[in-house]
Design a protein around this motif. Structure first.
Motif, short mmCIF file in Angstrom:
data_model
loop_
_atom_site.label_atom_id
_atom_site.label_comp_id
_atom_site.label_asym_id
_atom_site.label_seq_id
_atom_site.Cartn_x
_atom_site.Cartn_y
_atom_site.Cartn_z
N SER A 156 0.93 -1.25 -0.01
CA SER A 156 -0.09 -0.07 0.11
C SER A 156 0.91 1.36 0.11
CB SER A 156 -1.05 0.20 1.26
OG SER A 156 -1.87 -1.05 1.19
N ILE A 157 1.95 1.34 0.88
CA ILE A 157 2.65 2.47 0.75
C ILE A 157 3.67 2.59 -0.67
CG2 ILE A 157 5.14 3.54 1.65
CD1 ILE A 157 4.21 1.90 4.40
N ILE A 158 3.87 1.42 -1.20
CA ILE A 158 4.68 1.62 -2.50
C ILE A 158 3.48 2.08 -3.61
CG2 ILE A 158 5.62 0.31 -4.35
CD1 ILE A 158 6.82 -1.57 -2.34
N SER A 159 2.33 1.52 -3.60
CA SER A 159 1.38 1.90 -4.45
C SER A 159 0.97 3.40 -4.45
CB SER A 159 0.20 0.97 -4.47
OG SER A 159 -1.01 1.29 -5.42
N LEU A 160 0.96 3.73 -3.05
CA LEU A 160 0.26 5.26 -2.75
C LEU A 160 1.53 6.28 -3.11
CD1 LEU A 160 -1.66 6.88 -1.70
CD2 LEU A 160 -0.67 6.79 0.66
N ALA A 161 2.66 5.64 -3.23
CA ALA A 161 4.02 6.60 -3.47
C ALA A 161 3.98 6.84 -4.92
CB ALA A 161 5.07 6.19 -2.90
N VAL A 162 3.86 5.54 -5.53
CA VAL A 162 3.90 5.58 -7.06
C VAL A 162 2.74 6.52 -7.64
CG1 VAL A 162 3.83 4.21 -9.13
CG2 VAL A 162 5.24 3.45 -7.24
N GLY A 163 1.47 6.34 -7.03
CA GLY A 163 0.39 6.81 -7.52
C GLY A 163 0.23 8.44 -7.17
N LEU A 164 0.99 8.85 -6.36
CA LEU A 164 1.08 10.23 -6.02
C LEU A 164 1.91 10.80 -6.80
CD1 LEU A 164 0.87 10.42 -2.10
CD2 LEU A 164 -0.76 11.21 -3.58
N ALA A 165 3.18 10.30 -7.19
CA ALA A 165 4.20 10.85 -7.93
C ALA A 165 3.63 10.86 -9.51
CB ALA A 165 5.36 9.83 -8.07
N LEU A 166 2.93 9.93 -9.82
CA LEU A 166 2.11 9.86 -10.99
C LEU A 166 1.19 11.08 -11.29
CD1 LEU A 166 1.95 6.23 -12.23
CD2 LEU A 166 3.40 7.64 -13.32
N ALA A 167 0.59 10.83 -10.28
CA ALA A 167 -0.73 12.18 -10.19
C ALA A 167 -0.04 13.31 -10.31
CB ALA A 167 -1.46 11.87 -9.11
N TYR A 168 0.92 13.83 -9.39
CA TYR A 168 1.55 15.23 -9.43
C TYR A 168 2.23 15.39 -11.03
CZ TYR A 168 4.83 18.66 -8.54
OH TYR A 168 5.60 20.01 -8.36
N GLY A 169 3.04 14.49 -11.54
CA GLY A 169 3.45 14.73 -12.96
C GLY A 169 2.57 14.70 -13.95
N GLY A 170 1.56 13.87 -13.88
CA GLY A 170 0.67 13.80 -14.66
C GLY A 170 -0.38 15.20 -14.80
N LEU A 171 -0.55 15.69 -13.73
CA LEU A 171 -1.30 17.02 -13.56
C LEU A 171 -0.65 18.11 -14.29
CD1 LEU A 171 -3.86 18.78 -12.56
CD2 LEU A 171 -2.65 19.06 -10.31
#
Length: 202
Positions: free
Chosen positions: A22-37
């Motif tokens: 959950s920590i890994i997936s959340l970290a990857v998700g936040l990084a992708l969401a920030y860069g994707g925005l």
């Protein structure tokens, strides 16, 4: 929550694994969401933002041991696979590698996390474990394939520049060859002083 599974009192390692995922997936998700925005604000693709939000949602689903986690993980990876094929200008090894390797690793870790859910049926648990191992095997084959040629990566805009460099190199080679040949002829025509002294003394 109605979809949440009961607490797991028999597998503490499973709980640790789910927390790490959950920590890994959340970290990857936040990084992708920030860069994707940021990319979306510049007029780029919305995929990275959506994928980041999806990985954040998967992290929450795994942490809650929700029964819809496996279907959500399959849907996210399938959407990523379709996007990779659509986004790749020329389908090939090096074009698909950066778009699918990390999602495949996260998908493998996700299905293994589903296998640790206490209420997961035995058949789905076995399928998750063996399916994850199959993906790991495919990733290993992909790694080995990286050491074999898969076409040439080239920049078509650099072709005129290379041709100009080749023409300059050829001109320099001809000039250097002519200059070296002229120097050799001059040296061959120059008389040897010591030989002239010997001839005059005799």
């Amino acid at each position: 929550m109605g979809g949440a599974q009961p607490a797991d009192h028999h597998s503490p390692l499973g709980g640790v694994y789910r927390a790490i995922f959950s920590i890994i997936s959340l970290a990857v998700g936040l990084a992708l969401a920030y860069g994707g925005l940021k990319l979306l604000m510049l007029g780029g693709s919305a995929y990275y933002l959506l994928a980041g939000l999806a990985y954040c949602a998967l992290a929450v689903l795994v942490f809650l041991k929700h029964r819809a986690t496996l279907l959500a993980a399959v849907a996210v990876f399938a959407a990523t696979f379709v996007w990779a094929l659509y986004d790749t200008p020329e389908i090939g090894y090096w074009a698909l590698l950066p778009r699918l390797v990390v999602p495949a690793i996260l998908f493998t870790l996700n299905v293994w996390a589903v296998a640790t859910f206490p209420a997961t049926p035995a058949s789905i648990r076995r399928g998750s474990v063996y399916g994850g191992l199959g993906i790991v095997g495919c990733l290993l084959v992909t790694l080995v394939e990286a050491f074999f040629p898969h076409g040439q990566i080239s920049n078509p805009n650099a072709a005129p520049h290379r041709s100009r460099l080749h023409r300059r190199a050829n001109r320099m080679h001809r000039m250097t060859g002519n200059f070296s040949g002229g120097m050799l002829r001059v040296r061959a025509m120059r008389p040897i002083p010591r030989l002239r002294l010997i001839m005059s003394a005799s």
